[in-house]
Structures are given as structure tokens and as C-alpha cells.
Design a protein around this motif. Sequence first.
Motif, PDB file in Angstrom:
ATOM      1  N   ALA A 135      12.722  18.575   1.938  1.00 20.40           N
ATOM      2  CA  ALA A 135      13.793  17.629   2.219  1.00 20.40           C
ATOM      3  C   ALA A 135      14.406  17.963   3.575  1.00 20.40           C
ATOM      4  CB  ALA A 135      14.856  17.696   1.127  1.00 20.40           C
ATOM      5  N   GLY A 136      14.356  17.011   4.494  1.00 20.72           N
ATOM      6  CA  GLY A 136      14.891  17.239   5.831  1.00 20.72           C
ATOM      7  C   GLY A 136      14.014  18.090   6.726  1.00 20.72           C
ATOM      8  N   ASN A 137      12.786  18.354   6.319  1.00 23.56           N
ATOM      9  CA  ASN A 137      11.871  19.202   7.091  1.00 23.56           C
ATOM     10  C   ASN A 137      11.328  18.434   8.292  1.00 23.56           C
ATOM     11  OD1 ASN A 137       9.310  20.459   7.927  1.00 23.56           O
ATOM     12  ND2 ASN A 137       9.631  21.796   6.165  1.00 23.56           N
ATOM     13  N   ARG A 138      11.638  18.918   9.518  1.00 27.14           N
ATOM     14  CA  ARG A 138      11.264  18.189  10.737  1.00 27.14           C
ATOM     15  C   ARG A 138       9.759  18.138  10.937  1.00 27.14           C
ATOM     16  NH1 ARG A 138      13.115  19.945  15.919  1.00 27.14           N
ATOM     17  NH2 ARG A 138      13.430  22.050  15.148  1.00 27.14           N
ATOM     18  N   MET A 139       9.048  19.200  10.565  1.00 25.40           N
ATOM     19  CA  MET A 139       7.602  19.169  10.733  1.00 25.40           C
ATOM     20  C   MET A 139       6.979  18.096   9.851  1.00 25.40           C
ATOM     21  SD  MET A 139       4.672  22.066  10.033  1.00 25.40           S
ATOM     22  CE  MET A 139       4.467  21.623   8.315  1.00 25.40           C
ATOM     23  N   LEU A 140       7.541  17.933   8.664  1.00 30.83           N
ATOM     24  CA  LEU A 140       7.010  16.953   7.720  1.00 30.83           C
ATOM     25  C   LEU A 140       7.344  15.530   8.128  1.00 30.83           C
ATOM     26  CD1 LEU A 140       5.765  16.209   4.920  1.00 30.83           C
ATOM     27  CD2 LEU A 140       8.058  16.538   3.966  1.00 30.83           C
ATOM     28  N   THR A 141       8.526  15.317   8.680  1.00 32.93           N
ATOM     29  CA  THR A 141       9.018  13.953   8.882  1.00 32.93           C
ATOM     30  C   THR A 141       8.901  13.454  10.318  1.00 32.93           C
ATOM     31  OG1 THR A 141      11.276  14.800   9.198  1.00 32.93           O
ATOM     32  CG2 THR A 141      10.637  14.160   6.967  1.00 32.93           C
ATOM     33  N   ARG A 159       0.838  -1.202   0.000  1.00 31.51           N
ATOM     34  CA  ARG A 159       0.000   0.000   0.000  1.00 31.51           C
ATOM     35  C   ARG A 159       0.875   1.255   0.000  1.00 31.51           C
ATOM     36  NH1 ARG A 159      -3.899   3.212  -1.492  1.00 31.51           N
ATOM     37  NH2 ARG A 159      -5.273   4.009   0.159  1.00 31.51           N
ATOM     38  N   ARG A 160       1.986   1.220   0.727  1.00 28.01           N
ATOM     39  CA  ARG A 160       2.895   2.374   0.751  1.00 28.01           C
ATOM     40  C   ARG A 160       3.448   2.656  -0.645  1.00 28.01           C
ATOM     41  NH1 ARG A 160       8.061   4.224   1.111  1.00 28.01           N
ATOM     42  NH2 ARG A 160       8.928   2.183   0.565  1.00 28.01           N
ATOM     43  N   GLN A 161       3.829   1.611  -1.348  1.00 31.78           N
ATOM     44  CA  GLN A 161       4.359   1.795  -2.697  1.00 31.78           C
ATOM     45  C   GLN A 161       3.296   2.389  -3.625  1.00 31.78           C
ATOM     46  OE1 GLN A 161       7.383   1.527  -3.753  1.00 31.78           O
ATOM     47  NE2 GLN A 161       8.305   0.611  -1.922  1.00 31.78           N
ATOM     48  N   GLU A 162       2.066   1.944  -3.450  1.00 31.40           N
ATOM     49  CA  GLU A 162       0.965   2.488  -4.253  1.00 31.40           C
ATOM     50  C   GLU A 162       0.771   3.975  -3.971  1.00 31.40           C
ATOM     51  OE1 GLU A 162      -3.900   1.945  -4.665  1.00 31.40           O
ATOM     52  OE2 GLU A 162      -2.725   0.512  -3.482  1.00 31.40           O
ATOM     53  N   LEU A 163       0.803   4.338  -2.670  1.00 36.24           N
ATOM     54  CA  LEU A 163       0.656   5.747  -2.296  1.00 36.24           C
ATOM     55  C   LEU A 163       1.828   6.572  -2.810  1.00 36.24           C
ATOM     56  CD1 LEU A 163      -0.633   5.316   1.381  1.00 36.24           C
ATOM     57  CD2 LEU A 163      -1.933   6.279  -0.524  1.00 36.24           C
ATOM     58  N   MET A 164       3.030   6.025  -2.774  1.00 43.56           N
ATOM     59  CA  MET A 164       4.199   6.743  -3.285  1.00 43.56           C
ATOM     60  C   MET A 164       4.032   7.074  -4.765  1.00 43.56           C
ATOM     61  SD  MET A 164       6.734   7.367  -1.047  1.00 43.56           S
ATOM     62  CE  MET A 164       8.257   7.369  -1.994  1.00 43.56           C
ATOM     63  N   ASP A 179      11.354  20.354  -7.469  1.00 47.40           N
ATOM     64  CA  ASP A 179      11.275  18.964  -7.920  1.00 47.40           C
ATOM     65  C   ASP A 179      11.897  18.003  -6.923  1.00 47.40           C
ATOM     66  OD1 ASP A 179      10.009  19.738 -10.258  1.00 47.40           O
ATOM     67  OD2 ASP A 179      11.876  19.871 -11.412  1.00 47.40           O
ATOM     68  N   ARG A 180      12.873  18.491  -6.159  1.00 47.46           N
ATOM     69  CA  ARG A 180      13.564  17.631  -5.197  1.00 47.46           C
ATOM     70  C   ARG A 180      13.270  18.048  -3.762  1.00 47.46           C
ATOM     71  NH1 ARG A 180      16.753  19.560  -8.761  1.00 47.46           N
ATOM     72  NH2 ARG A 180      17.897  20.829  -7.275  1.00 47.46           N
ATOM     73  N   GLY A 181      12.179  18.777  -3.570  1.00 51.84           N
ATOM     74  CA  GLY A 181      11.816  19.210  -2.222  1.00 51.84           C
ATOM     75  C   GLY A 181      12.773  20.226  -1.639  1.00 51.84           C
ATOM     76  N   GLY A 193       8.786  10.258   2.225  1.00 48.74           N
ATOM     77  CA  GLY A 193       9.654   9.153   1.865  1.00 48.74           C
ATOM     78  C   GLY A 193      10.581   9.441   0.706  1.00 48.74           C
ATOM     79  N   SER A 194      10.766  10.719   0.367  1.00 51.52           N
ATOM     80  CA  SER A 194      11.616  11.095  -0.770  1.00 51.52           C
ATOM     81  C   SER A 194      12.714  12.053  -0.337  1.00 51.52           C
ATOM     82  CB  SER A 194      10.765  11.752  -1.867  1.00 51.52           C
ATOM     83  OG  SER A 194       9.744  10.887  -2.316  1.00 51.52           O
ATOM     84  N   TRP A 195      13.743  12.226  -1.236  1.00 48.31           N
ATOM     85  CA  TRP A 195      14.832  13.205  -1.061  1.00 48.31           C
ATOM     86  C   TRP A 195      15.619  12.993   0.244  1.00 48.31           C
ATOM     87  CZ3 TRP A 195       9.824  15.973  -0.805  1.00 48.31           C
ATOM     88  CH2 TRP A 195       9.180  15.972  -2.054  1.00 48.31           C
ATOM     89  N   GLY A 196      15.712  11.750   0.673  1.00 48.51           N
ATOM     90  CA  GLY A 196      16.424  11.448   1.911  1.00 48.51           C
ATOM     91  C   GLY A 196      15.517  11.358   3.120  1.00 48.51           C
ATOM     92  N   ASN A 197      14.273  11.795   3.005  1.00 48.40           N
ATOM     93  CA  ASN A 197      13.309  11.632   4.104  1.00 48.40           C
ATOM     94  C   ASN A 197      12.958  10.155   4.257  1.00 48.40           C
ATOM     95  OD1 ASN A 197      13.311  14.398   4.286  1.00 48.40           O
ATOM     96  ND2 ASN A 197      11.364  14.673   3.206  1.00 48.40           N
ATOM     97  N   GLN A 198      12.826   9.698   5.489  1.00 48.05           N
ATOM     98  CA  GLN A 198      12.556   8.292   5.745  1.00 48.05           C
ATOM     99  C   GLN A 198      11.431   8.108   6.757  1.00 48.05           C
ATOM    100  OE1 GLN A 198      16.336   6.556   6.851  1.00 48.05           O
ATOM    101  NE2 GLN A 198      17.128   6.640   4.762  1.00 48.05           N
ATOM    102  N   ALA A 199      10.411   8.937   6.666  1.00 48.24           N
ATOM    103  CA  ALA A 199       9.284   8.835   7.600  1.00 48.24           C
ATOM    104  C   ALA A 199       8.261   7.829   7.082  1.00 48.24           C
ATOM    105  CB  ALA A 199       8.636  10.211   7.773  1.00 48.24           C
ATOM    106  N   THR A 200       7.391   7.408   7.968  1.00 46.32           N
ATOM    107  CA  THR A 200       6.396   6.394   7.640  1.00 46.32           C
ATOM    108  C   THR A 200       5.298   6.956   6.734  1.00 46.32           C
ATOM    109  OG1 THR A 200       5.248   6.974   9.683  1.00 46.32           O
ATOM    110  CG2 THR A 200       6.759   5.100   9.767  1.00 46.32           C
TER     111      THR A 200
END
Length: 421
Positions: A348-354, A313-318, A335-337, A404-411
Amino acid sequence: MKTALKLLVLLLVPALAGLLWLAWPDLREAPVEQSRAAPAGAAQIERGAYLARAGNCVACHTQAGQAPYAGGRPIGTPFGEVFSTNLTPDPETGLGSWTPGEFWRAMHHGRSRDGRLLYPAFPYTSYTRVSRQDSDAIFAYLQSLAPVQAPRREPALRFPYNTQFALRAWRALYFRPGEYRQDTQRTPEWNRGAYLVEGLGHCNACHTARNALGGIELDRNYGGGPIPSLGWEAPPLAPAGLMSDAQAAEMVELLQAGTSRHGVATGPMAEVVLHSLQHLQTTDLAAMVSYIRSLPPAAGAPAPRRPRVSEARRQELMRQGETVYREHCADCHGDRGQGRDYVYPALAGNRMLTGASAGNAIRSVLMGGYGPSTATHPQPHGMPSFAQRLTPEEIAAVLTYARGSWGNQATAVSPVEVERR
């Protein structure tokens, strides 16, 4: 007879101990000074105006569309609503009949002129650290305002939270009158920052999680957490326990201008910058950041329970989110956040987002909004609301993609989370 006496003693001792425990904060109160102050000079009034801004008094004590400091603004709590009081010098409904000593008692002990215990929505748990000199200056400034007749509105709290007995119990658990004491091992700048952050700034009122009774969980001090009844979550102030000089300088800039190279003040913090922080001297803001840099890492509020999203489901949402992002978000956030310095915050690297919770990010997409208007950025760029333009599925998808993009690794974000907001 001896058995009955022993039983009586066994019952009386705990009862007396309980009464002493409830009364302990009150027993520490000094007698109230009833003398009137000499007329305040212009310097004291000006200083009081500055300190009132540092405490952001106008934000809570002003109802939309009404006179500043006249009170009446509803303040939501998990237990119901309270209403701010009139701080103008009206003799019947405001502070016109108060003395400096009575105002000091409210600030330092959380007790009104008539002896009522004040609800801790008025942050006397922090204001108790404010010096008597500064309290008198704030009072002098408030007395200089034009009087406005605005009767007190009774709180709309559920039983038993609307009783003075409940307030006594709360105070016995969570309140100790005190004062700020200089740390001689620290610099004057650090001490000034600690005084502002812990006192007038009452920063831990939002940036520290609270328990079920509304008490601040000091073992999680400044670890961030939900802001009661606002639907926003305050970030930790020292999330990793370390802050570089460049990050500290950017934080000062954000507090003063509302916008920095990589971020923008949003949600409740935008109002704090608008009414309070932008008006403070740069040296005071730097002092506050100096103190914040020294805060140790702290555990935040327990991670909220969130709907589980499978990998498929995560891949579908991505995949879906990438399409939504390119259509609605890339023009501003890149384009790259990467965003655009001082205009659109980087993702990219935004704490509020991740963060562990996606709550703030969801609210930002749903509601949109602007950063605060400040002297540096009087016309800040804003974000439109997407509540009517995107479906919950699309919002969940674009947030999953950005988290989940540009180095972000949140759920991933579930559409159910969006619908709950």
C-alpha cells in the motif's frame, strides 16, 4: 579568384570551428604530472579505502569469482559491451606503473595513461568533481592492494561507437571537466552531501534519463528512468520535491541497512548498498539525504508505451488477481498490503509498485530476490521467484490487483507486458 577565396573561407571557418569544438575538452587539460608520490601513510590509505567504497569502485571492477579490483566485468550499454579495467598495482596489466597525476587525469578528464579517451561507462562525468586530494587518497589505497595480473579486455562495441573520434564527439556534447565548488549559502552538511552525490556517488548515472546517444538529460536531472541494459528503472530521487523529516530519516536507514520500516533496496540498488553505502558513516549518508531533499521536482523519462487494458478487462484481472494474491502473497505482505515492518515491504503506497511503468514490479515477481546483507540485517528476508509458479496472466492479474487496491490507483498490467520481460 576572389570567389574561390570566399568559398575557401566559407569552408574553412566551419571546419576549424568544428575541430575546435571537438578538441575543447582536451584543450582544458593541464600537463600530466609524472612525479611519483611519496610512500602513502596508513591514514591516507584508510581514507582512500573509504572513498573507494563511496564510489562503489569494487562493484564494476570485480568480475564474479575473481580477485577484487582486478577488472574484467562486462558492463552492458545500448552500443555493446565494455569491460572494466584492472585497478590493482600490477605493473603490466594494472596501475602499478601509473603516477598519481595520471590517475587524476583519468578521474578528472576521462583519459587513460596512454592518452586514450575512456568510455563514459567509467563515470568520469561525475568523478571530475572529485578533489585532487581525494583522488590521490584513492590511488594510494589501490596501490596498497595485492597486484593481480589481469590483461585488459577489448570492448565489444558496434561501429562507430568503438572509435576515438566518436568519443571526442560525445565528450564535446556531454562532458566538461570541472570541480565541486562550495555553495556558501548552504550548510556544511548540504555541501558534503552535494559533493558525494554529484561526485563519487555518481547518483545521476542511474537516476537521470539518458538520450539516444547515452548523454544524461540534465533537464530531467534525478527524475528517474530506465537503467541502460539492466532492465530495471531507477526511481526519481525527489519525486514530489518535498521530503518530511521522517521520510529523510527512513531514507538514511534504507541506504545504510538496506531495509527500512516500509521498504527494501532491490535490483541494482541492493548491490550499491551491499558494496558501498552500508560502509559509509551515518553523517555522510545524512548529508547525502540533506542534499537530495533540496532537489527540485524533475520530469522523468517519457512514460513507456504500454498495451491498453479496457475497463472490463481490468475488472476481470482485479478479480483474478485477488485470488492469486490471497494464495501467494498475503501471508507476507498482509491482507491489506500493509507488509511487516523491517521484514516484508508494504505494498500500500509502495512507489516501486505504483509507478507509471510496471517494469520493476514485474521483474520483482518474476525474478524474486533478496535485499542486501548488511551489518544491521545480515540475513534479509527474500522474495521467491514466481516465473515458474505463475503464468503471465496470473502475474499480470496479481499486479493489477495490488496496483489498484488499498488506496493505490495505478493502471492495470497486461499479460503482454509480463511476456516481454
